[in-house]
Write an enzyme that holds these catalytic residues in place. Structure first.
Site, PDB file in Angstrom:
ATOM      1  CE  LYS A  64       2.859   8.776   2.160  1.00 48.93           C
ATOM      2  NZ  LYS A  64       3.896   7.647   2.055  1.00 48.93           N
ATOM      3  CD  GLN A 108       6.331   5.106   4.188  1.00 48.83           C
ATOM      4  OE1 GLN A 108       4.976   5.319   4.034  1.00 48.83           O
ATOM      5  NE2 GLN A 108       7.273   6.085   4.038  1.00 48.83           N
ATOM      6  CG  ASP A 131       4.841   4.305  -3.930  1.00 49.42           C
ATOM      7  OD1 ASP A 131       4.271   5.348  -3.745  1.00 49.42           O
ATOM      8  OD2 ASP A 131       4.982   3.555  -3.133  1.00 49.42           O
TER       9      ASP A 131
END
Length: 323
Positions: A64, A108, A131
């Site tokens: 990422k 994460q 997210d």
């Protein structure tokens, strides 16, 4: 090429619906948006937080960060030891909340077992939740208000639209009810929008006769996180099948949809390179839109009926809802 709006038995080979081309288009749009922000003096920043020493998680973060650099994002990163406390994690997130140069934040998942990911998520500013899983953002999705949308559901909607799969007015069955995929996808595809507006049924492994529902679906999305749960006898001939749920054994990917379903389906996502690339692309679209909101240049999407819908995008990795 679009998928026919009427279903018929296939000749034995389903058309593949890869996610790579979808992701490429989305990321090209993101790169253009980042360039425009930079030209206006704003450097969009996606911060990442990693707790512990899990090699797979560290690898995902590196991927990422590399993608962020290619797109033009700054990518500040904090790595906490596996013994970090809940308070340590909260402190990092509050620091990012208070930093005007950070527009989006990714924690994460998973975190070590002694930590509560959901509690940490609630500390995060909902507008920087890349997210789309903060309770405020789930509420926004349910209400049709602008905000970050969970990445895998948004990626699935984009994938179907890109490949010309008609969704409006069709029967969609989602096998899986979890917070990361099944539930938000059902809300997303039921919204009044040309690429949604479906009749959506959510079923799960707690329903003994769940195949009765999946066999009638014109579009079937597997989101259970149970390897191989969907087999040819569970699929309506000619249906569109999307494999959203996966589990991993080490580095081996175990999808919900058995590959033999391609003999029955009219169109199907590939075992590798289906929903995954679109999920990552939507994460960066969420990050861009977070920066645009701060810079005052973002706007909510509006469908052709004038209804405000979510900002699009979503994060996570399409792990499946485990039922």
């Amino acid at each position: 090429m679009s998928v026919s709006s009427s279903l018929s038995p296939t000749s034995g080979t389903a058309r593949l619906l890869p996610g790579g081309p979808v992701a490429e288009r989305i990321l090209a749009e993101v790169a253009a948006g980042v360039a425009a922000l930079r030209a206006a003096g704003v450097v969009p920043a996606l911060a990442t937080v990693l707790v512990g020493d899990d090699d797979a998680s560290a690898g995902y973060i590196r991927i990422k960060q590399r993608q962020a650099a290619e797109l033009g994002f700054a990518s500040p990163h904090v790595r906490l030891s596996g013994s970090a406390s809940q308070a340590d994690l909260h402190r990092v997130l509050r620091d990012f909340n208070d930093d005007p140069g950070v527009h989006a934040v990714l924690v994460q998942h998973p975190v070590p077992g002694h930590l509560d990911y959901d509690r940490a998520l609630q500390v995060l500013d909902p507008d920087s939740d890349v997210d789309g899983m903060h309770p405020v953002n789930m509420g926004r999705l349910a209400s049709g208000l602008p905000g970050p949308v969970p990445c895998t559901p948004a990626g699935i909607e984009a994938l179907l639209a890109f490949h010309g799969v008609p969704v409006a007015g069709r029967e969609v069955v989602v096998l899986g009810r979890g917070a990361t995929l099944g539930r938000p996808l059902a809300m997303l595809l039921a919204q009044k929008r040309p690429t949604a507006n479906a009749a959506v049924t959510v079923v799960h492994t707690g329903v003994a006769d769940w195949p009765r529902y999946t066999r009638r679906a014109e579009i079937l999305v597997a989101a259970a996180g149970v390897p191989g749960i969907v087999r040819p006898e569970h699929v309506r001939p000619g249906a569109v099948v999307v494999g959203g749920g996966v589990r991993y054994e080490g580095r081996r990917l175990l999808p919900d949809v058995d590959e033999s379903c391609a003999r029955v389906a009219g169109a199907i996502t590939p075992r590798v390179g289906g929903v995954g690339p679109t999920t990552v692309a939507m994460l960066f679209r969420n990050a861009l839109r977070a920066a645009q909101r701060v810079a005052g240049v973002g706007s909510a999407e509006v469908d052709d009926e004038g209804a405000v819908v979510g900002d699009g995008g979503a994060g996570g990795g399409g792990g499946g809802d485990r039922g």
